[in-house]
Write a protein that holds these residues in place. Structure first.
Motif, PDB file in Angstrom:
ATOM      1  N   THR A  40       0.847  -1.191   0.000  1.00 21.55           N
ATOM      2  CA  THR A  40       0.000   0.000   0.000  1.00 21.55           C
ATOM      3  C   THR A  40       0.879   1.236   0.000  1.00 21.55           C
ATOM      4  N   SER A  41       0.363   2.311  -0.594  1.00 26.25           N
ATOM      5  CA  SER A  41       1.075   3.585  -0.620  1.00 26.25           C
ATOM      6  C   SER A  41       0.073   4.706  -0.795  1.00 26.25           C
ATOM      7  N   ALA A  42       0.350   5.823  -0.136  1.00 31.69           N
ATOM      8  CA  ALA A  42      -0.525   6.984  -0.280  1.00 31.69           C
ATOM      9  C   ALA A  42      -0.159   7.811  -1.503  1.00 31.69           C
ATOM     10  N   GLY A  43       0.970   7.491  -2.141  1.00 38.10           N
ATOM     11  CA  GLY A  43       1.420   8.243  -3.302  1.00 38.10           C
ATOM     12  C   GLY A  43       1.730   7.336  -4.469  1.00 38.10           C
ATOM     13  N   ALA A  44       2.701   7.745  -5.272  1.00 36.93           N
ATOM     14  CA  ALA A  44       3.115   6.983  -6.445  1.00 36.93           C
ATOM     15  C   ALA A  44       4.584   6.606  -6.276  1.00 36.93           C
ATOM     16  N   PRO A  45       4.871   5.421  -5.719  1.00 38.98           N
ATOM     17  CA  PRO A  45       6.267   5.058  -5.471  1.00 38.98           C
ATOM     18  C   PRO A  45       7.078   4.818  -6.734  1.00 38.98           C
ATOM     19  N   GLY A  46       6.428   4.588  -7.883  1.00 35.14           N
ATOM     20  CA  GLY A  46       7.151   4.384  -9.129  1.00 35.14           C
ATOM     21  C   GLY A  46       7.548   2.936  -9.332  1.00 35.14           C
ATOM     22  N   ALA A  47       8.697   2.726  -9.986  1.00 37.47           N
ATOM     23  CA  ALA A  47       9.160   1.367 -10.302  1.00 37.47           C
ATOM     24  C   ALA A  47       9.725   0.711  -9.056  1.00 37.47           C
ATOM     25  N   LEU A  48       9.152  -0.432  -8.681  1.00 38.94           N
ATOM     26  CA  LEU A  48       9.535  -1.145  -7.462  1.00 38.94           C
ATOM     27  C   LEU A  48      10.251  -2.441  -7.791  1.00 38.94           C
TER      28      LEU A  48
END
Length: 253
Positions: free
Chosen positions: A237-245
């Protein structure tokens, strides 16, 4: 060097190169032997029992750091064997990490969902209905300058719902260890903090908050569940856009 490794290497062996730019060795090393990018004491080397060091001691950029790092991790090391301009030494790790299961290798048997919506299996990957498109695959991505085998996904917008990866029938030991970080060239930071929760048989046993640069480690105790097969679910889960993981996880004896 190729003949020596073909004759004497065995399962659980890997190869390190010094200096690191000596990539030509990859052309002749037996394909079954992985080549390690880093071998320092803090680097996880899952499944590796012995490391063969192929070195060019007189070459530009040679600084002995790889050899010193392996010696510090080894229970015993062989004397250097000279092969022309090459030197070959073998280091037996004092405390090898031998996982019961490496979850990225089990993606084909997994179930992936975004919120309550199941994702669709497409070969060795899963595609999830999201805007923009979201997929999960087993691959090798560069994190902090090093190639890492992992589960990769690109989340370019807040997903709005948890991304869950359920792995059935996983052997459990005393701990579950994992890493997560931003994939891509150089040292990148996640675009937003990421929460990785671990559920066993539907019950959360712990979680880690991942942010910043590097391949951040996390470890959860599972000793009370050791000795059997369980369903393990990673919930992102993330409140933003973490990008490429890039994410991995392994269960330890």
């Amino acid at each position: 060097a190729r003949a020596l490794l073909e004759r004497d290497a065995r399962p659980g062996d890997a190869v390190a190169l010094a200096p690191a730019w000596a990539e030509r060795a990859r052309e002749v090393i037996p394909p079954a032997l992985p080549v390690l990018a880093r071998t320092g004491r803090g680097e996880d080397l899952p499944g590796v029992r012995r490391v063969w060091l192929l070195s060019l001691p007189g070459a530009p950029g040679y600084d002995w750091q790889t050899e010193l790092g392996l010696i510090s991790r080894a229970a015993r090391s062989t004397a250097a064997q000279r092969l022309g301009a090459l030197e070959v030494t073998r280091h037996e790790l004092a405390s090898p990490t031998l996982p019961l299961a490496f979850l990225p290798d089990r993606l084909a048997q997994a179930e992936v969902s975004l919120g309550n919506a199941p994702c669709t299996a497409e070969g060795n990957a899963f595609s999830c209905a999201a805007t923009p498109a979201l997929s999960v695959e087993r691959t090798v991505r560069e994190v902090d300058g090093v190639p890492r085998p992992c589960l990769s996904a690109t989340i370019d917008a807040p997903p709005g719902a948890p991304l869950a990866l359920r792995f059935p029938g996983v052997p459990i030991g005393h701990a579950l260890r994992g890493h997560a970080g931003a994939a891509g060239g150089g040292s990148r930071a996640l675009g937003a903090p990421l929460r990785v929760a671990v559920q066993v048989d539907g019950e959360e046993v712990g979680a880690a908050e991942i942010s910043g640069v590097g391949f951040a480690p996390f470890e959860l105790s599972t000793g009370h569940l050791a000795g059997g097969l369980h369903d393990v679910t990673l919930v992102l889960t993330s409140a933003g856009a973490p990008g490429a993981l890039c994410l991995d996880a392994e269960t330890l004896p």
